[in-house]
Design a protein around this motif. Sequence first.
Motif, short mmCIF file in Angstrom:
data_model
loop_
_atom_site.label_atom_id
_atom_site.label_comp_id
_atom_site.label_asym_id
_atom_site.label_seq_id
_atom_site.Cartn_x
_atom_site.Cartn_y
_atom_site.Cartn_z
N ASN A 138 0.83 -1.21 0.00
CA ASN A 138 0.00 0.00 0.00
C ASN A 138 0.86 1.25 0.00
OD1 ASN A 138 -2.43 -1.47 0.21
ND2 ASN A 138 -2.36 -1.44 2.45
N ILE A 139 0.32 2.31 -0.57
CA ILE A 139 0.84 3.66 -0.42
C ILE A 139 -0.33 4.52 0.02
CG2 ILE A 139 1.89 5.65 -1.56
CD1 ILE A 139 3.13 3.73 -3.57
N ILE A 140 -0.21 5.19 1.16
CA ILE A 140 -1.33 5.96 1.68
C ILE A 140 -0.89 7.36 2.10
CG2 ILE A 140 -2.56 3.90 2.47
CD1 ILE A 140 -1.69 4.60 5.31
N PHE A 141 -1.87 8.26 2.13
CA PHE A 141 -1.71 9.61 2.68
C PHE A 141 -2.78 9.80 3.74
CE2 PHE A 141 0.06 9.68 -1.54
CZ PHE A 141 1.21 10.43 -1.40
N GLY A 142 -2.42 10.48 4.82
CA GLY A 142 -3.38 10.61 5.90
C GLY A 142 -3.19 11.88 6.71
N LEU A 143 -4.17 12.11 7.60
CA LEU A 143 -4.12 13.20 8.56
C LEU A 143 -4.28 12.62 9.95
CD1 LEU A 143 -6.31 16.01 6.93
CD2 LEU A 143 -3.83 16.01 7.25
N HIS A 144 -3.32 12.91 10.79
CA HIS A 144 -3.27 12.43 12.17
C HIS A 144 -3.64 13.62 13.05
CE1 HIS A 144 -1.25 11.40 15.96
NE2 HIS A 144 -1.34 10.13 15.58
N TYR A 145 -4.76 13.50 13.79
CA TYR A 145 -5.31 14.64 14.52
C TYR A 145 -5.40 14.30 16.01
CZ TYR A 145 -8.85 17.94 16.19
OH TYR A 145 -9.54 18.89 16.90
N PHE A 146 -4.80 15.15 16.85
CA PHE A 146 -4.92 14.99 18.30
C PHE A 146 -6.22 15.63 18.76
CE2 PHE A 146 -0.26 14.35 18.24
CZ PHE A 146 -0.22 13.18 18.98
N MET A 147 -7.11 14.80 19.36
CA MET A 147 -8.39 15.33 19.84
C MET A 147 -8.25 15.95 21.22
SD MET A 147 -11.06 12.44 18.45
CE MET A 147 -10.18 11.07 19.21
N LEU A 148 -7.59 15.25 22.14
CA LEU A 148 -7.31 15.77 23.47
C LEU A 148 -6.25 14.88 24.12
CD1 LEU A 148 -8.96 13.70 25.61
CD2 LEU A 148 -10.89 14.97 24.66
N ASP A 149 -5.47 15.51 24.98
CA ASP A 149 -4.37 14.80 25.65
C ASP A 149 -3.59 13.98 24.63
OD1 ASP A 149 -5.06 15.99 27.99
OD2 ASP A 149 -6.25 14.32 28.71
N ASN A 150 -3.48 12.66 24.85
CA ASN A 150 -2.73 11.82 23.90
C ASN A 150 -3.64 10.98 23.03
OD1 ASN A 150 -3.60 10.30 26.04
ND2 ASN A 150 -1.70 9.19 26.35
N LEU A 151 -4.92 11.29 22.97
CA LEU A 151 -5.88 10.57 22.13
C LEU A 151 -5.87 11.14 20.72
CD1 LEU A 151 -8.17 8.43 22.04
CD2 LEU A 151 -9.74 10.30 22.61
N GLY A 158 -5.54 5.89 0.04
CA GLY A 158 -4.41 5.57 -0.82
C GLY A 158 -4.74 4.48 -1.81
N THR A 159 -3.72 3.83 -2.29
CA THR A 159 -3.88 2.78 -3.30
C THR A 159 -2.96 1.62 -2.96
OG1 THR A 159 -3.86 2.33 -5.69
CG2 THR A 159 -2.10 3.72 -4.82
N TYR A 185 -8.90 -11.46 -3.59
CA TYR A 185 -8.78 -10.49 -4.68
C TYR A 185 -7.34 -10.35 -5.15
CZ TYR A 185 -8.71 -6.04 -7.15
OH TYR A 185 -8.51 -5.07 -8.08
N SER A 186 -7.15 -10.28 -6.46
CA SER A 186 -5.87 -9.94 -7.08
C SER A 186 -6.05 -8.74 -7.98
CB SER A 186 -5.32 -11.12 -7.89
OG SER A 186 -4.89 -12.17 -7.07
N GLY A 187 -5.17 -7.76 -7.87
CA GLY A 187 -5.25 -6.57 -8.70
C GLY A 187 -5.00 -5.31 -7.89
N THR A 188 -5.22 -4.17 -8.51
CA THR A 188 -5.06 -2.89 -7.83
C THR A 188 -6.35 -2.57 -7.07
OG1 THR A 188 -5.78 -1.70 -9.80
CG2 THR A 188 -3.41 -2.03 -9.51
#
Length: 200
Positions: A138-151, A158-159, A185-188
């Motif tokens: 896999n190749i992915i792009f993401g957003l990591h968001y802190f809601m509060l404290d360490n949560l 991605g694809t 499944y086989s394929g993209t």
Amino acid sequence: MLLAAQNVTDEEQVQATFGIGVVPQYAISNGMRMDLDFRINDKNHWLVIAPQFYLRNDPSFTWDYNSMSGVGVELQHKVFLKRKFRMVNPYFAYGPVFNYFSVKDDGLTARAFAEDGGNYIGLTEDEMTTRIYKFGGNIIFGLHYFMLDNLYLDAYVGTGIRFSYDNQTSGLHGYYNDWWLDMGYSGTLMVGGIRFGVMF
């Protein structure tokens, strides 16, 4: 704490070194995935180890198999685009994926039998076990968001690509390879989802 109560803007976070999270959408496919995040070398480079477990024993809720169990693992090299954690942290990640499934279903199986002094092979309707081995990446792009404290809450898209094999001499059953969410499944394919957890 990673995020003090008054820090609701994009202020810098204390650097974490370990995280643990879950990916809830795996429950749709009778599975569970846990993500273990480890900081490596540089502050914005991480290794993610994501073991997966699958189990379904009740045939009343399935259409094409009697029972299924499986395991898997996904490895990711994750690179955050900011060197220090803030409220919102974009990243990209890539890495290999492996899955193994053992599926019991009803079908035609080859049986040896003797008749009139000769040995023959015939087909009979019986329960058979199909073992599926799936490799890919896999190749992915993401957003990591802190809601509060360490949560944290993490959304990614991605694809990827998959190659599936089985132990049946006739090859993979077609109904395990109808579309990209199938076990065989086989394929993209497109990958995406959410995860949430804590970082320390």
